[in-house]
Design a protein around this motif. Structure first.
Motif, short mmCIF file in Angstrom:
data_model
loop_
_atom_site.label_atom_id
_atom_site.label_comp_id
_atom_site.label_asym_id
_atom_site.label_seq_id
_atom_site.Cartn_x
_atom_site.Cartn_y
_atom_site.Cartn_z
N LEU B 115 4.08 10.72 -68.02
CA LEU B 115 3.85 11.87 -68.88
C LEU B 115 2.82 12.88 -68.33
O LEU B 115 3.10 14.08 -68.30
CB LEU B 115 3.43 11.39 -70.27
N PRO B 116 1.63 12.43 -67.86
CA PRO B 116 0.65 13.40 -67.36
C PRO B 116 1.19 14.25 -66.23
O PRO B 116 0.80 15.40 -66.08
CB PRO B 116 -0.50 12.52 -66.85
N PHE B 117 2.12 13.69 -65.45
CA PHE B 117 2.69 14.43 -64.32
C PHE B 117 3.50 15.63 -64.81
O PHE B 117 3.64 16.62 -64.12
CB PHE B 117 3.54 13.49 -63.47
N LEU B 118 4.07 15.48 -66.02
CA LEU B 118 4.90 16.55 -66.56
C LEU B 118 4.08 17.60 -67.31
O LEU B 118 4.56 18.68 -67.60
CB LEU B 118 5.93 15.97 -67.54
N THR B 119 2.82 17.23 -67.64
CA THR B 119 2.01 18.12 -68.46
C THR B 119 1.37 19.21 -67.61
O THR B 119 1.07 19.00 -66.44
CB THR B 119 0.89 17.29 -69.14
#
Lengths: 349, 297
Positions: B115-119
């Motif tokens: 998820l953090p990679f997409l944020t």
């Protein structure tokens, strides 16, 4: 060296039972081959003996120990995998030596042991190469060497030859058999190839759908198959199976009548099995007659597909003077070579 | 047309390949290579973005060598690299290694890590910035204070600020590295592990002598990839220290931020170009070194 005994072995994945309580005794030093079609449970059985799969029910004994709950390393076995499982980043020497990691041998003793095994497999000059520089057969030998180096009580082979080409396969078959004759360790070998089973085994275990169909020497399973499945699975080309009826002390099959005494009531439905090499193609009238539909020349012999009363039968004809396609031929068969099965496949004779 | 018909099959393939490649080649030449070369030329010139470009020789580089801020920034950049790359790789490998072994909630956990990679980095930087604020705003300090400890100056301290910014930067890249590590782990045949189990070697030996060596291509890729991203760190720093970018007292300032400020705050384009050339050389040398060291012999 050790015996291996399996008692009512059951394996289930969730609710699906894949092995339905099989039992078998493997004698010390025996070469036993498990053979059967894909999904028959032969590899699962082997992996359970190795300790790579958990036992759902029943017992596995190696020597006089029940090993059900022992780790693979504590079972005193070695296994050769279908894809060899040799490490591409290690040299042949290190790959073979990997199995000695946990042994109590001193370093020079280990070296000696590795050299000994390499010599036995004619791999001495390749010891410092990496697997990527070896041929398929040599990689297979490294895998075998890795198993041998630990001097286990039982060798387990999981379809080790299926990744090799036909010529190499027959060569490795012979080498493994010679190796067994030399070291005499108990071997359990899994294959789907009935030729491998016939040529290597002391005894063959034929499996289907998670059950053992028959256990016997190659000669026994070939000449006295326990049921129609074994009869068709063992031997190439496959046994001809013809629907028949028993009446008046004779079998009526494909428009012919063969006199034979069977302990059956008149009118019983049967299946008659005849091996292609037991059918003799002749010019003079025999038991059957039909038209040659297709020929498959194999050099020393020719397989002739013959249409008898709508049934396709394979017979072995001479390689030099095969019958012509479309010609009428007569087929003779000795009554002693007839196999008779009940409609549910059980052998009557 | 006749000319084309007379070509051999492989010659025709070459013609078509170049036809399709023409657009990207043009793009690279105009948008990438031309500015790169121009920047190198600019590094020997003085320019304020509007006036004429004047040649100054090596003056920009000379100034760079004698600029204490540059050396501070140079050091910061390497701290981001030297701490960030091994820590992120170690963390992502440990997570991937264990995630690979579980079935329960496998997909959910993997998604959470990714998820953090997409944020958006900016949004994430601002959330972390909020975490780090003093009492009564910051999440961490509120928690620390409620436990009865003295609150920590995260972003206001010259010693704590850099690690405080590095942490979310590592966390943000973790998801990608985990996915790559898992793909590498999945590519190792199960029979390698089964054979090792039968040989009875310990899981530590298996990890050290089978898993890690076989993951080498994956590791090389990730080391180079993550080194480049840590050497180019900017967004996190800029957004978390937005009142005084790179502060306090330049303690968090990386090279890219210095270039940005030199170029677009001071409009000293020649000096900024010289800094860019230095960054370019560092990236090149570090990448080549890593590839060479970790290449299969």
């Amino acid at each position: 060296m050790a015996t291996v005994s399996i008692r009512n072995l059951v394996k289930a994945y969730g609710k699906t039972e894949v092995l339905h309580g099989i039992s078998l005794d493997v004698a010390d030093g025996e070469f036993v081959v498990f053979v059967g079609p894909s999904g028959c449970g032969k590899s699962t059985t082997l992996r359970m003996i190795a300790g790579l799969e958990e036992v759902t029910g029943g017992d596995i004994m190696i020597g006089d120990r029940v090993v059900n709950n022992l780790e693979p390393k504590d079972r005193d076995i070695a296994m050769v995998f279908q894809n060899y499982a040799i490490y591409p980043h290690l040299t042949v020497r290190k790959n073979i030596g990997f199995g000695l990691r946990t042994s109590k041998l001193s370093k020079p003793e280990r070296e000696e042991r590795i050299n000994e095994v390499a010599a036995m497999l004619s791999m001495t000059e390749y010891l410092d190469r990496k697997p990527g520089q070896l041929s398929g057969g040599q990689r297979q030998r490294v895998a075998i060497g890795r198993a041998m180096v630990r001097d286990p009580a039982v060798f387990l082979f999981d379809e080790p030859l299926s990744n090799l080409d036909a010529q190499l396969r027959s060569q490795m078959r012979l080498e493994i058999k010679k190796l067994h004759q030399r070291v005499g360790t108990t071997i359990i070998f899994v294959t789907h190839d009935q030729v491998e089973a016939m040529t290597m085994a002391d005894r063959i275990v034929i499996m289907k759908d998670g059950s053992i169909q028959q256990v016997g020497t190659p000669a026994e399973v070939f000449h006295q198959p326990a049921n129609a499945f074994v009869a068709q699975f063992i031997g190439a080309p496959s046994m001809n199976m013809l629907p028949a009826r028993y009446s008046g002390g004779a079998i009526k099959v494909a428009g012919s009548s063969i006199a034979i005494e069977l302990p059956l009531p008149d009118g019983s439905e049967l299946t008659v099995g005849i091996r292609p090499d037991d059918l003799i193609v002749s010019a003079t009238p025999g038991v059957f007659e039909g038209l040659v539909s297709v020929l498959e020349p194999l050099g020393s012999l020719t397989l002739a597909h013959i249409d008898i009363d709508g049934a396709d039968i394979v017979a072995v004809a001479d390689g030099r003077t095969p019958p012509a396609v479309g010609s009428k031929v007569h087929l003779a068969v000795e009554t002693a070579n007839l196999h008779v099965f009940t409609p549910d496949g059980e052998a009557l004779r | 047309m006749k000319l084309y018909r007379n070509l051999s099959i492989s010659q025709k393939q070459v013609v078509w390949a170049w036809t399709f490649l023409a657009l990207p080649v043009l793009f690279y030449v105009v948008i990438r290579f031309y500015p790169t070369l121009n920047a190198i030329v600019l590094s020997f010139q003085d320019w304020n973005l509007l006036g004429a470009r004047t040649w100054v020789g090596l003056e920009n580089y000379d100034r760079l060598i004698h600029d204490p801020v540059f050396w501070k920034v140079f050091k910061n950049t390497f701290i981001y690299l030297i701490l960030g790359t091994p820590l992120s790789l170690l963390a992502s490998f440990t997570i991937a290694y264990h995630l690979d072994k579980i079935r329960f909630l496998h997909g959910t956990l993997r998604a959470l890590y990714f998820l953090p990679f997409l944020t958006s980095t900016v949004a994430m930087a601002w959330v972390w910035r909020w975490f780090y604020q003093p009492v009564p705003i910051g999440l961490f300090n509120n928690f620390i204070a409620s436990m009865g400890f003295q609150q920590i100056a995260f972003l206001n301290s010259t010693t704590n600020a850099l690690p405080a910014i590095l942490l979310p930067a590592i966390w943000a890249g973790l998801g990608f590295q985990i996915i790559i590590f898992m793909a590498g782990l999945r590519a190792i045949p199960i029979s390698y592990y089964e054979a090792a189990r039968i040989d009875g070697v310990s899981s530590w030996t298996i990890l050290r002598e089978i898993t890690v060596p076989l993951l080498k291509p994956t590791i090389v890729f990730l080391v180079v990839f993550s080194s480049i991203s840590f050497l180019r760190i900017f967004d996190q720093v800029f957004n978390m220290t937005t009142n005084n970018p790179g502060g306090p007292l330049d303690s968090t300032k990386p090279l890219v931020l210095m270039i940005y400020q030199t170029a677009f705050t001071s409009y000293d384009m020649g000096y900024a170009a010289a800094q860019t050339v230095v960054l370019f050389s560092i990236l090149l040398v570090v990448s080549l070194l890593q590839l060479r060291i970790m290449r299969d012999r």
